[in-house]
Design a protein around this motif. Sequence first.
Motif, PDB file in Angstrom:
ATOM      1  N   PRO A  89     -20.838  73.298 -33.455  1.00 38.80           N
ATOM      2  CA  PRO A  89     -20.293  71.963 -33.737  1.00 38.80           C
ATOM      3  C   PRO A  89     -21.360  70.936 -34.111  1.00 38.80           C
ATOM      4  N   GLU A  90     -22.603  71.155 -33.670  1.00 36.72           N
ATOM      5  CA  GLU A  90     -23.652  70.163 -33.921  1.00 36.72           C
ATOM      6  C   GLU A  90     -23.895  69.932 -35.413  1.00 36.72           C
ATOM      7  N   ASN A  91     -23.816  70.989 -36.231  1.00 34.23           N
ATOM      8  CA  ASN A  91     -23.974  70.743 -37.670  1.00 34.23           C
ATOM      9  C   ASN A  91     -22.647  70.876 -38.430  1.00 34.23           C
ATOM     10  N   TYR A  92     -21.676  71.569 -37.830  1.00 32.55           N
ATOM     11  CA  TYR A  92     -20.384  71.739 -38.514  1.00 32.55           C
ATOM     12  C   TYR A  92     -19.619  70.402 -38.529  1.00 32.55           C
ATOM     13  N   ALA A  93     -19.745  69.612 -37.443  1.00 31.55           N
ATOM     14  CA  ALA A  93     -18.992  68.344 -37.379  1.00 31.55           C
ATOM     15  C   ALA A  93     -19.442  67.382 -38.484  1.00 31.55           C
ATOM     16  N   PRO A  94     -20.764  67.131 -38.653  1.00 30.87           N
ATOM     17  CA  PRO A  94     -21.149  66.244 -39.767  1.00 30.87           C
ATOM     18  C   PRO A  94     -20.763  66.804 -41.136  1.00 30.87           C
ATOM     19  N   LEU A  95     -20.781  68.134 -41.251  1.00 29.97           N
ATOM     20  CA  LEU A  95     -20.353  68.764 -42.514  1.00 29.97           C
ATOM     21  C   LEU A  95     -18.891  68.408 -42.809  1.00 29.97           C
ATOM     22  N   LEU A  96     -18.074  68.560 -41.776  1.00 30.26           N
ATOM     23  CA  LEU A  96     -16.649  68.312 -41.948  1.00 30.26           C
ATOM     24  C   LEU A  96     -16.386  66.833 -42.241  1.00 30.26           C
ATOM     25  N   VAL A  97     -17.088  65.973 -41.510  1.00 30.99           N
ATOM     26  CA  VAL A  97     -16.884  64.527 -41.689  1.00 30.99           C
ATOM     27  C   VAL A  97     -17.172  64.121 -43.142  1.00 30.99           C
ATOM     28  N   GLU A  98     -18.262  64.649 -43.704  1.00 27.33           N
ATOM     29  CA  GLU A  98     -18.592  64.306 -45.103  1.00 27.33           C
ATOM     30  C   GLU A  98     -17.480  64.760 -46.044  1.00 27.33           C
ATOM     31  N   ASN A  99     -16.939  65.943 -45.780  1.00 25.54           N
ATOM     32  CA  ASN A  99     -15.899  66.473 -46.662  1.00 25.54           C
ATOM     33  C   ASN A  99     -14.555  65.770 -46.451  1.00 25.54           C
ATOM     34  N   ILE A 100     -14.303  65.322 -45.225  1.00 25.54           N
ATOM     35  CA  ILE A 100     -13.073  64.550 -44.954  1.00 25.54           C
ATOM     36  C   ILE A 100     -13.144  63.217 -45.713  1.00 25.54           C
ATOM     37  N   LYS A 101     -14.322  62.573 -45.639  1.00 28.32           N
ATOM     38  CA  LYS A 101     -14.482  61.272 -46.316  1.00 28.32           C
ATOM     39  C   LYS A 101     -14.337  61.440 -47.828  1.00 28.32           C
ATOM     40  N   LYS A 102     -14.948  62.508 -48.345  1.00 26.39           N
ATOM     41  CA  LYS A 102     -14.896  62.726 -49.797  1.00 26.39           C
ATOM     42  C   LYS A 102     -13.452  62.986 -50.256  1.00 26.39           C
ATOM     43  N   GLY A 103     -12.724  63.771 -49.461  1.00 28.61           N
ATOM     44  CA  GLY A 103     -11.358  64.137 -49.863  1.00 28.61           C
ATOM     45  C   GLY A 103     -10.311  63.084 -49.517  1.00 28.61           C
ATOM     46  N   GLY A 104     -10.688  62.093 -48.684  1.00 29.69           N
ATOM     47  CA  GLY A 104      -9.749  61.032 -48.308  1.00 29.69           C
ATOM     48  C   GLY A 104      -8.514  61.554 -47.583  1.00 29.69           C
ATOM     49  N   TYR A 105      -8.702  62.541 -46.704  1.00 28.57           N
ATOM     50  CA  TYR A 105      -7.550  63.164 -46.030  1.00 28.57           C
ATOM     51  C   TYR A 105      -6.957  62.234 -44.972  1.00 28.57           C
ATOM     52  N   THR A 106      -5.651  62.349 -44.780  1.00 31.15           N
ATOM     53  CA  THR A 106      -4.986  61.575 -43.720  1.00 31.15           C
ATOM     54  C   THR A 106      -4.873  62.406 -42.433  1.00 31.15           C
ATOM     55  N   HIS A 107      -4.894  63.742 -42.571  1.00 29.50           N
ATOM     56  CA  HIS A 107      -4.762  64.626 -41.412  1.00 29.50           C
ATOM     57  C   HIS A 107      -5.761  65.772 -41.525  1.00 29.50           C
ATOM     58  N   VAL A 108      -6.407  66.097 -40.417  1.00 33.90           N
ATOM     59  CA  VAL A 108      -7.314  67.243 -40.381  1.00 33.90           C
ATOM     60  C   VAL A 108      -6.826  68.137 -39.239  1.00 33.90           C
ATOM     61  N   ILE A 109      -6.542  69.391 -39.574  1.00 30.45           N
ATOM     62  CA  ILE A 109      -5.864  70.260 -38.592  1.00 30.45           C
ATOM     63  C   ILE A 109      -6.661  71.543 -38.382  1.00 30.45           C
ATOM     64  N   ALA A 110      -6.941  71.868 -37.123  1.00 31.30           N
ATOM     65  CA  ALA A 110      -7.612  73.129 -36.774  1.00 31.30           C
ATOM     66  C   ALA A 110      -6.851  73.778 -35.628  1.00 31.30           C
ATOM     67  N   GLY A 111      -7.073  75.067 -35.426  1.00 29.82           N
ATOM     68  CA  GLY A 111      -6.467  75.759 -34.299  1.00 29.82           C
ATOM     69  C   GLY A 111      -7.078  75.274 -32.987  1.00 29.82           C
ATOM     70  N   HIS A 112      -6.299  75.375 -31.900  1.00 24.09           N
ATOM     71  CA  HIS A 112      -6.830  75.017 -30.578  1.00 24.09           C
ATOM     72  C   HIS A 112      -7.549  76.246 -30.013  1.00 24.09           C
ATOM     73  N   THR A 113      -8.512  76.732 -30.775  1.00 20.62           N
ATOM     74  CA  THR A 113      -9.289  77.911 -30.399  1.00 20.62           C
ATOM     75  C   THR A 113     -10.631  77.436 -29.841  1.00 20.62           C
ATOM     76  N   ALA A 114     -11.479  78.375 -29.425  1.00 19.40           N
ATOM     77  CA  ALA A 114     -12.807  77.984 -28.926  1.00 19.40           C
ATOM     78  C   ALA A 114     -13.521  77.164 -30.010  1.00 19.40           C
ATOM     79  N   PHE A 115     -13.395  77.606 -31.271  1.00 20.19           N
ATOM     80  CA  PHE A 115     -14.030  76.905 -32.399  1.00 20.19           C
ATOM     81  C   PHE A 115     -13.447  75.493 -32.560  1.00 20.19           C
ATOM     82  N   GLY A 116     -12.110  75.403 -32.606  1.00 20.91           N
ATOM     83  CA  GLY A 116     -11.454  74.104 -32.809  1.00 20.91           C
ATOM     84  C   GLY A 116     -11.702  73.144 -31.652  1.00 20.91           C
ATOM     85  N   LYS A 117     -11.687  73.693 -30.427  1.00 22.91           N
ATOM     86  CA  LYS A 117     -11.877  72.851 -29.245  1.00 22.91           C
ATOM     87  C   LYS A 117     -13.305  72.304 -29.179  1.00 22.91           C
ATOM     88  N   ASN A 118     -14.240  73.092 -29.707  1.00 22.90           N
ATOM     89  CA  ASN A 118     -15.650  72.692 -29.734  1.00 22.90           C
ATOM     90  C   ASN A 118     -15.897  71.631 -30.790  1.00 22.90           C
TER      91      ASN A 118
END
Length: 334
Positions: A89-118
């Motif tokens: 999550p330490e580098n995946y979160a900033p990666l995702l944030v940049e892509n969320i901002k670029k895409g202008g998404y209203t909803h971001v959805i992940a599974g409630h898995t170990a990965f998603g919870k992290n």
Amino acid sequence: LCEAATPFAARSPAAIRRLLSALAILEQRDGKLNTGSLSAVTAAEKLGGSIHGFVAGSSIKGVAEEAAKVDRLEKVIAVENGAYDKGLPENYAPLLVENIKKGGYTHVIAGHTAFGKNLMPRVAALLDSQQISDITSIEDEKTFVRSIYAGNAVATVESSDDIKIITIRGTAFPAAEVAGGSAAIEDGVDPKADCPTEWISEDLAKSDRPDLATATKVVSGGRGLKSKEEFDKIMLPLADSLGAAVGASRAAVDSGYADNSLQVGQTGKVVAPQLYMAVGISGAIQHLAGMKDSKVIAAINKDADAPIFQVADVGLVGDLFEKVPELTEKLNKA
Ligand code: FAD
């Protein structure tokens, strides 16, 4: 009239749907798409707007191409970089944030898995949003249903955040099929954020039996099995006779009878198979939180007053050391 001049709440449902855009976070392991994570696409579909998928890691092209076959996906955003292979999550979160901002998404959805919870709480914090965890239903674009108090109560929550950061319960949203689609694949932005955490190694329990989280049949053993030797001797042949995955209560895991990855319950996996068989499990609420949505629940316990019988469709009161081998033998002959 310019669309932006109309407050969101004052728009018609159809106009709102046109403005919604969801990013479904898809998981991969060793260059293979985790099809279980396609539950995020099914959840996004309930919103009615456009849906993009997101994948990152090394050799990501194959994963993106697989994801692009999912019918409801309009686009797959892919970032090729081995630094994201383990989903830290330490580098995946900033990666995702940049892509969320670029895409202008209203909803971001992940599974409630170990990965998603992290990952998702960190993403929510970076976007100054309130994360919405483990939802089981989507009422509308801002209203979600989730269970609380170990599944004993259901809360309907409303979010006023601009970007909704959501994790979903996989058993509540069947995975979208990898068929019928031909989404465009687009390179995502890669901020190449520093990662203070280093991946050293992992020790995975390997099994040829079905995966616990997605199996249609699960047989789970509890403290009543008394030891790891008895757990293996009684539960594994039963599982094989049914073609079932093996699960365990927390007491069985804590006592060393079964691997941690097999724990079912509030702090383990949530499963909803066609058949769930609880053997030597009392039925504490924390265990029920992980299996009570199973279609048929069968229980074997020597105590007729064990709480598991209150949720069981089929119950057998008796000594598991006699009853289970007898049942396994009959199943093998059938
Ligand atoms: P027990 O409660 O000891 O039950 C053993 C059962 O085996 C009894 O009903 C007994 O009658 C039966 N039995 C014994 N011998 C035989 C025999 N020879 N034949 C037939 N039956 C026999 N638990 C989970 O499972 N998953 C979780 O995720 C989880 N999360 C938790 C989170 C929190 C915050 C807390 C506080 C607890 C959590 N627990 C969880 C623990 C939970 O409260 C119970 O302690 C646990 O589920 C009990 O496991 P058990 O049913 O195997 O053991």
